[in-house]
Enzyme design. Structure first.
Site, PDB file in Angstrom:
ATOM      1  N   ASP A 150      10.954  16.467 -16.661  1.00 39.17           N
ATOM      2  CA  ASP A 150      12.379  16.287 -16.939  1.00 39.17           C
ATOM      3  C   ASP A 150      12.921  17.517 -17.668  1.00 39.17           C
ATOM      4  O   ASP A 150      12.408  17.886 -18.724  1.00 39.17           O
ATOM      5  CB  ASP A 150      12.588  15.034 -17.803  1.00 39.17           C
ATOM      6  CG  ASP A 150      14.050  14.642 -17.862  1.00 39.17           C
ATOM      7  OD1 ASP A 150      14.790  14.923 -16.894  1.00 39.17           O
ATOM      8  OD2 ASP A 150      14.458  14.051 -18.877  1.00 39.17           O
ATOM      9  N   HIS A 208      25.465  19.022 -22.590  1.00 35.54           N
ATOM     10  CA  HIS A 208      24.607  17.994 -23.176  1.00 35.54           C
ATOM     11  C   HIS A 208      23.787  18.574 -24.326  1.00 35.54           C
ATOM     12  O   HIS A 208      23.757  18.017 -25.437  1.00 35.54           O
ATOM     13  CB  HIS A 208      23.683  17.407 -22.110  1.00 35.54           C
ATOM     14  CG  HIS A 208      22.641  16.464 -22.659  1.00 35.54           C
ATOM     15  ND1 HIS A 208      22.959  15.217 -23.140  1.00 35.54           N
ATOM     16  CD2 HIS A 208      21.305  16.607 -22.823  1.00 35.54           C
ATOM     17  CE1 HIS A 208      21.842  14.620 -23.576  1.00 35.54           C
ATOM     18  NE2 HIS A 208      20.834  15.439 -23.391  1.00 35.54           N
ATOM     19  N   GLU A 241      20.248   8.246 -19.535  1.00 39.15           N
ATOM     20  CA  GLU A 241      20.557   9.643 -19.245  1.00 39.15           C
ATOM     21  C   GLU A 241      20.799   9.731 -17.740  1.00 39.15           C
ATOM     22  O   GLU A 241      19.896   9.453 -16.949  1.00 39.15           O
ATOM     23  CB  GLU A 241      19.417  10.576 -19.689  1.00 39.15           C
ATOM     24  CG  GLU A 241      19.294  10.630 -21.212  1.00 39.15           C
ATOM     25  CD  GLU A 241      18.339  11.697 -21.734  1.00 39.15           C
ATOM     26  OE1 GLU A 241      17.521  12.207 -20.947  1.00 39.15           O
ATOM     27  OE2 GLU A 241      18.426  12.008 -22.935  1.00 39.15           O
ATOM     28  N   GLU A 280      21.001  11.581 -14.474  1.00 44.36           N
ATOM     29  CA  GLU A 280      20.392  12.836 -14.026  1.00 44.36           C
ATOM     30  C   GLU A 280      20.270  12.855 -12.503  1.00 44.36           C
ATOM     31  O   GLU A 280      20.406  11.836 -11.841  1.00 44.36           O
ATOM     32  CB  GLU A 280      18.987  12.989 -14.641  1.00 44.36           C
ATOM     33  CG  GLU A 280      18.997  12.855 -16.167  1.00 44.36           C
ATOM     34  CD  GLU A 280      17.732  13.355 -16.827  1.00 44.36           C
ATOM     35  OE1 GLU A 280      16.960  14.096 -16.169  1.00 44.36           O
ATOM     36  OE2 GLU A 280      17.521  13.014 -18.005  1.00 44.36           O
ATOM     37  N   ASP A 322      17.095   8.360 -16.877  1.00 42.05           N
ATOM     38  CA  ASP A 322      16.006   8.610 -17.828  1.00 42.05           C
ATOM     39  C   ASP A 322      16.289   7.786 -19.086  1.00 42.05           C
ATOM     40  O   ASP A 322      16.796   8.297 -20.086  1.00 42.05           O
ATOM     41  CB  ASP A 322      15.952  10.119 -18.119  1.00 42.05           C
ATOM     42  CG  ASP A 322      14.923  10.472 -19.174  1.00 42.05           C
ATOM     43  OD1 ASP A 322      13.950   9.728 -19.324  1.00 42.05           O
ATOM     44  OD2 ASP A 322      15.104  11.509 -19.844  1.00 42.05           O
ATOM     45  N   ARG A 364      16.396   6.057 -28.467  1.00 42.77           N
ATOM     46  CA  ARG A 364      16.749   7.169 -29.364  1.00 42.77           C
ATOM     47  C   ARG A 364      16.091   7.058 -30.733  1.00 42.77           C
ATOM     48  O   ARG A 364      15.747   8.084 -31.330  1.00 42.77           O
ATOM     49  CB  ARG A 364      18.271   7.231 -29.538  1.00 42.77           C
ATOM     50  CG  ARG A 364      19.050   7.490 -28.270  1.00 42.77           C
ATOM     51  CD  ARG A 364      18.675   8.810 -27.635  1.00 42.77           C
ATOM     52  NE  ARG A 364      19.466   9.055 -26.424  1.00 42.77           N
ATOM     53  CZ  ARG A 364      19.155   9.967 -25.522  1.00 42.77           C
ATOM     54  NH1 ARG A 364      18.066  10.710 -25.664  1.00 42.77           N
ATOM     55  NH2 ARG A 364      19.910  10.137 -24.454  1.00 42.77           N
ATOM     56  N   GLN A 372      12.419   7.931 -30.247  1.00 42.95           N
ATOM     57  CA  GLN A 372      12.377   9.363 -29.907  1.00 42.95           C
ATOM     58  C   GLN A 372      12.572  10.232 -31.152  1.00 42.95           C
ATOM     59  O   GLN A 372      11.856  11.207 -31.368  1.00 42.95           O
ATOM     60  CB  GLN A 372      13.467   9.655 -28.868  1.00 42.95           C
ATOM     61  CG  GLN A 372      13.514  11.093 -28.389  1.00 42.95           C
ATOM     62  CD  GLN A 372      14.721  11.359 -27.482  1.00 42.95           C
ATOM     63  OE1 GLN A 372      15.521  10.469 -27.208  1.00 42.95           O
ATOM     64  NE2 GLN A 372      14.864  12.588 -27.031  1.00 42.95           N
ATOM     65  N   LYS A 377      10.525   7.788 -24.191  1.00 39.97           N
ATOM     66  CA  LYS A 377      10.951   8.026 -22.808  1.00 39.97           C
ATOM     67  C   LYS A 377      10.040   7.350 -21.790  1.00 39.97           C
ATOM     68  O   LYS A 377      10.477   7.029 -20.692  1.00 39.97           O
ATOM     69  CB  LYS A 377      10.912   9.534 -22.520  1.00 39.97           C
ATOM     70  CG  LYS A 377      11.834  10.378 -23.365  1.00 39.97           C
ATOM     71  CD  LYS A 377      13.238  10.339 -22.819  1.00 39.97           C
ATOM     72  CE  LYS A 377      14.088  11.443 -23.451  1.00 39.97           C
ATOM     73  NZ  LYS A 377      15.407  11.521 -22.824  1.00 39.97           N
ATOM     74  N   THR A 412      11.498   5.070 -16.116  1.00 41.63           N
ATOM     75  CA  THR A 412      12.471   6.017 -15.572  1.00 41.63           C
ATOM     76  C   THR A 412      12.857   5.475 -14.206  1.00 41.63           C
ATOM     77  O   THR A 412      11.983   5.249 -13.368  1.00 41.63           O
ATOM     78  CB  THR A 412      11.842   7.423 -15.411  1.00 41.63           C
ATOM     79  OG1 THR A 412      11.277   7.826 -16.665  1.00 41.63           O
ATOM     80  CG2 THR A 412      12.881   8.437 -14.962  1.00 41.63           C
ATOM     81  N   GLU A 444      25.998  10.759 -26.583  1.00 39.00           N
ATOM     82  CA  GLU A 444      27.127  11.694 -26.614  1.00 39.00           C
ATOM     83  C   GLU A 444      28.457  10.947 -26.529  1.00 39.00           C
ATOM     84  O   GLU A 444      29.419  11.291 -27.218  1.00 39.00           O
ATOM     85  CB  GLU A 444      27.060  12.659 -25.437  1.00 39.00           C
ATOM     86  CG  GLU A 444      25.947  13.667 -25.483  1.00 39.00           C
ATOM     87  CD  GLU A 444      25.856  14.363 -24.141  1.00 39.00           C
ATOM     88  OE1 GLU A 444      26.600  15.316 -23.904  1.00 39.00           O
ATOM     89  OE2 GLU A 444      25.044  13.918 -23.302  1.00 39.00           O
TER      90      GLU A 444
END
Ligand code: MN
Length: 407
Positions: A119, A126, A192, A194, A226, A230, A233, A246, A250, A353
């Protein structure tokens, strides 16, 4: 038989110019087999290949796309031309029609056996937003960011197909104010949005893929969510990077869009303000960014529209960097772009975000509000690329629903 012919209009995102590959089952026939999406139908390609005496029958009569993916660019182009003929030439109509299955009667499976999963982190917007959130007193980008496409190796065994429920992960989390870590369900579960690149043909150990090698090695593209815990992480990833925050799941979209369907989607990447090293320098190359419009929906409500064309590093640069040390590629390798975020607040590809790490709420039409995902929430990520003559190439969707932690 009343199926329309040809089986899709030009305007359909799964029109004749697209022909994405997937793997499906039906109630009547639970064996996984290769299908090609065409309008509201799936063409069961193996029996058509047999009935037309195709040279490529062994590649299409398979439980996943790996044999076809391993066959290489010239075979991919030939097979695509063959399938296009089956779906457009009236001479094939009687052979093809019995093998058009209504999509709503099929279950889509993971279309390829995932080898390695990498990844990237290639959206400047970002990476800058995350830098501002977590390192407010430093420069938003780390010193290496504009010199190389940053990435981590993910867990290929937990790549799941769209529609798979996402069990809220448990783990260690420690807020900055906490004295010591606690164990329990993730409190800051995120997405996420992607784009994924699926490797068809591999390389020998020690070889490198040059910038112009993308088309020889990448079979097609999909959408990736993904999922990211948080809080887990943030506590675990210093200094070695993402791990359990993570690796729990996925999600990938079920349809792999061939690169040959994206001839009208190539655009010039954004201007780079740092001169890349020669193996990453694409200033004299063909346009290498891709013009995909992505939409993220939370419980059916659009919350963001990230533009993929704004990515700083391209898929070709990512592949060149991924192999520059001689690490070999294998059929089924998946590499993802990194969270796609554009310059505008409503173009951000992750909740961290969109809510600025839980500071700003997202209001949903039912009156509820979100900072991170709650149990029962469903996230869908869809995308379109421009096709020929004003048509659109649809990627379908990657969908996942959060279910409660198993505590
Ligand atoms: Mn990611």
């Amino acid at each position: 038989m009343t199926s329309p012919w040809p089986p899709a209009s030009r305007e359909h995102p799964f029109g004749i110019h697209n022909l994405p590959y997937g793997v499906f089952t039906t109630t009547e026939d639970p064996s996984p087999r290769i299908g090609v999406a065409i309008g509201e139908h799936i063409l069961d390609v193996s029996p058509v290949a047999q009935a037309t005496d195709s040279d490529h029958t062994p590649l299409l009569d398979a439980p996943n796309l790996n044999p076809l993916m391993a066959a290489g660019r010239s075979v991919w182009t030939t097979v695509r031309a063959e399938i296009t003929a089956w779906l457009t030439d009236a001479d094939y109509r009687d052979i093809v029609t019995p093998h058009l299955i209504r999509s709503r009667n099929a279950v889509l499976r993971l279309p390829f056996e995932v080898a390695d999963y990498v990844d990237f982190y290639s959206s400047e917007h970002h990476a800058s937003n995350v830098g501002r959130i977590f390192r407010p007193d430093s420069r938003p980008l780390t010193p290496n960011w504009k010199h190389l496409p940053i990435a981590y190796h993910g867990r290929s065994g937990t790549v799941v197909v769209s529609g798979t429920d996402i069990v809220r992960p448990c783990g260690q989390r420690k807020a900055p104010a906490d004295e010591s870590p606690t164990y329990g369900p993730c409190l800051r579960l995120d997405i996420e949005a992607e784009v994924g690149f699926v490797v068809g043909t591999g390389t020998r150990l020690g070889d490198r893929v040059p910038l112009d090698g993308l088309r020889d090695h990448v079979f097609g593209m999909c959408l990736v969510n993904d999922w990211s815990a948080r809080d887990i992480q943030a506590w675990e990833s210093v200094p070695l990077g993402p791990f359990l925050g993570k690796s729990f799941a996925t999600s990938v979209s079920p349809w792999i869009v061939p690169l040959d369907a994206l001839a009208h989607a190539w655009v010039t990447p954004p201007a780079r303000d740092v001169e890349p090293l020669p193996y990453l320098d694409d200033r004299d190359s063909e346009p290498a960014a891709l013009d995909l419009d992505i939409e993220i929906r939370l419980n059916g409500h659009p919350i963001s529209r990230p533009p993929f064309r704004t990515m700083y590093w391209t898929a070709a640069q990512q592949l060149a960097h991924l192999t520059v040390n001689g690490a070999s590629l294998r059929t089924g390798d998946l590499y993802a772009s990194g969270t796609v975020s554009g310059p505008e607040p409503d173009q951000r590809g992750a909740l961290i975000e969109l809510t600025w790490n839980g500071r700003d709420e997202i209001k949903l039409p039912d009156g509820s509000r979100r900072f991170f995902l709650e149990d029962g929430d469903e996230v869908a990520i869809g995308a379109y690329a421009p096709g020929p003559d004003g048509t659109r190439v649809g990627f379908g969707e990657v969908v996942g629903r959060v279910v409660p932690a198993r505590v």
